[in-house]
Motif scaffolding. Structure first.
Motif, PDB file in Angstrom:
ATOM      1  N   ASP A   1       0.828  -1.213   0.000  1.00  0.00           N
ATOM      2  CA  ASP A   1       0.000   0.000   0.000  1.00  0.00           C
ATOM      3  C   ASP A   1       0.857   1.256   0.000  1.00  0.00           C
ATOM      4  O   ASP A   1       0.572   2.208  -0.734  1.00  0.00           O
TER       5      ASP A   1
ATOM      6  N   ASN B   1       0.877   3.990  -3.063  1.00  0.00           N
ATOM      7  CA  ASN B   1       0.529   5.376  -2.751  1.00  0.00           C
ATOM      8  C   ASN B   1       1.648   6.333  -3.153  1.00  0.00           C
ATOM      9  O   ASN B   1       1.401   7.399  -3.724  1.00  0.00           O
TER      10      ASN B   1
ATOM     11  N   ASN C   1       1.871   6.610  -6.951  1.00  0.00           N
ATOM     12  CA  ASN C   1       0.768   7.436  -7.441  1.00  0.00           C
ATOM     13  C   ASN C   1       1.080   8.917  -7.294  1.00  0.00           C
ATOM     14  O   ASN C   1       0.850   9.717  -8.211  1.00  0.00           O
ATOM     15  N   LYS C   2       1.592   9.302  -6.146  1.00  0.00           N
ATOM     16  CA  LYS C   2       1.917  10.706  -5.890  1.00  0.00           C
ATOM     17  C   LYS C   2       3.083  11.171  -6.750  1.00  0.00           C
ATOM     18  O   LYS C   2       3.097  12.297  -7.255  1.00  0.00           O
TER      19      LYS C   2
END
Length: 319
Positions: free
Chosen positions: A45, A49, A52-53
Motif C-alpha cells: 500500500d 501510494n 501514485n503521488k
C-alpha cells in the motif's frame, strides 16, 4: 520532460544519478527515493501510494537489502523476504499506474554455485547458490521470472540488469555491513592512521569483476532508451582482478605498506571466481568503462574528503 524515479538512491549506484554534472543535462527530471524511512517498499500500500503521488514515466529500481559475507550468512530469511517483497511491490505499483518502463536490478551473486563460467544469463536457475548467500541469492533470482510474468500477463515493460562488482563514491563503508571493496577501503584507512595491521578475509586469491558506478549509471540510461525484452542482461566492465591485487592498489592510494596486510585464511573467502558472460551486453552496444586503477583514485579521494561525515561502526571487524 519525462520523469525518472530512482529507488534505493542512497546507495553507491543510486548516488551516481545525483551527480550534478549528470543531472545538468536536463534530459530527464529525476526524483530520488533514498531510504525505507521515506517509503517502505516492503509494504504494498505504501509503495502504490508513493508511486501514485510521484507519477513517474520511468522507474529505475535499485532498492535492495544486501551486505558482505558476514551479513548475508546470518540473515537468510530477512534478505530473501525483503528483496522478494521489494520486487513484487515495485512491479505491482508500476503496473497499477501504467509506468512506461521499469528497470529491475539483479546481482551476479545469485548465480548457482556450480554454474559454468563465465556466468551466462540462461543459467540463473540451474542450481543452488552458495550456502552462505542463499537467502539473498533467491531474493534476487525471483526478479527474473517476475519480469517475464508481468510482461506476459500485464504487458508491463519491465527489464532486468544483472550487476557484478560495483564500486564508487557514496558506498557503504560500515564494517558491519559493507561489501568487500568499501570495507577494505575503511580497513586500510584505519590501519594507516592508527598504525595497525590490516586484516582481510580469505587468502586474496579470489577474483572479482569491478565496474565503476558512473559507468553503470550511464548504461542504465542507455537500456532505458534502447532495450525492451524479458531477457535479463549481465552488466560488467569485464575487468577482473584478484582481491590481493585490489588490496594492493588501495594500499597505494593510502600510502599504506601492503606488507602489513594480513590475509586471514581461517575466515570465509567466498567463491573463487564470478566471471560473467557479457557477450549479450557487448552485442547491444560497445560501452566505454573506466579502468579500476583510475576509478578507485576518485573513490579514495572522495572517501578522504568525506570521512568525517560517514556513519561508520569500526568497533567490530566482521567483514
Amino acid at each position: 520532460m519525462k520523469k525518472i524515479l530512482v529507488t534505493g538512491s542512497s546507495g553507491v549506484l543510486g548516488s551516481s544519478f545525483k551527480e550534478e554534472k549528470f543531472t545538468e543535462n536536463k534530459k530527464y527530471n529525476f526524483e530520488f527515493l533514498d531510504s525505507r524511512k521515506e517509503v517502505d517498499l516492503r509494504n504494498l500500500d505504501n509503495t502504490i501510494n508513493f508511486f501514485n503521488k510521484s507519477s513517474p514515466n520511468y522507474v529505475i529500481n535499485l532498492a535492495a537489502v544486501s551486505g558482505g559475507i558476514g551479513l548475508s550468512s546470518k540473515y537468510h530469511a530477512s534478505l530473501l523476504r525483503d528483496n522478494a517483497l521489494i520486487c513484487f511491490n515495485v512491479l505491482e505499483a508500476c503496473r497499477r499506474i501504467n509506468i512506461e518502463k521499469v528497470i529491475m536490478t539483479l546481482s551476479t551473486g545469485m548465480y548457482p554455485k556450480l554454474a559454468k563460467l563465465p556466468y551466462n544469463e540462461k543459467d540463473i536457475h540451474t542450481g543452488d547458490p552458495l550456502e552462505n548467500n542463499y537467502g539473498y541469492s533467491f531474493g534476487k533470482r525471483i526478479i527474473e521470472p517476475s519480469i517475464r510474468a508481468y510482461r506476459s500477463e500485464y504487458e508491463l515493460n519491465a527489464i532486468g540488469l544483472i550487476l557484478s562488482g560495483i564500486y564508487g563514491e557514496n558506498d557503504n563503508f560500515n564494517l558491519n555491513s559493507a561489501p568487500m571493496l568499501p570495507a577494505t577501503i575503511n580497513k586500510i584507512y584505519n590501519a594507516k592512521y592508527n598504525n595497525e595491521i590490516c586484516t582481510v578475509w580469505g587468502d586474496g586469491s579470489q577474483l572479482r569483476e569491478l565496474t565503476y558506478s558512473k559507468d553503470i549509471r550511464n548504461i542504465y540510461i542507455w537500456f532505458l532508451e534502447n532495450y525492451s525484452s524479458e531477457n535479463c542482461v549481465n552488466i560488467s566492465s569485464g575487468e577482473e582482478l584478484a582481491i590481493k591485487d585490489i588490496v594492493k592498489i588501495i594500499c597505494e592510494e593510502f600510502d599504506y605498506d601492503f606488507n602489513l596486510v594480513k590475509f586471514d585464511v581461517s575466515k570465509p573467502k567466498g567463491i573463487l571466481k564470478k566471471t560473467t558472460d557479457i557477450s549479450l551486453q557487448n552485442s547491444l552496444n560497445k560501452f566505454d568503462f573506466v579502468k579500476f586503477k583510475d576509478g578507485i583514485k576518485e573513490v579514495v579521494k572522495w572517501y578522504k574528503k568525506n570521512i568525517k561525515n560517514l556513519r561508520l561502526d569500526n568497533k567490530k571487524n566482521e567483514f
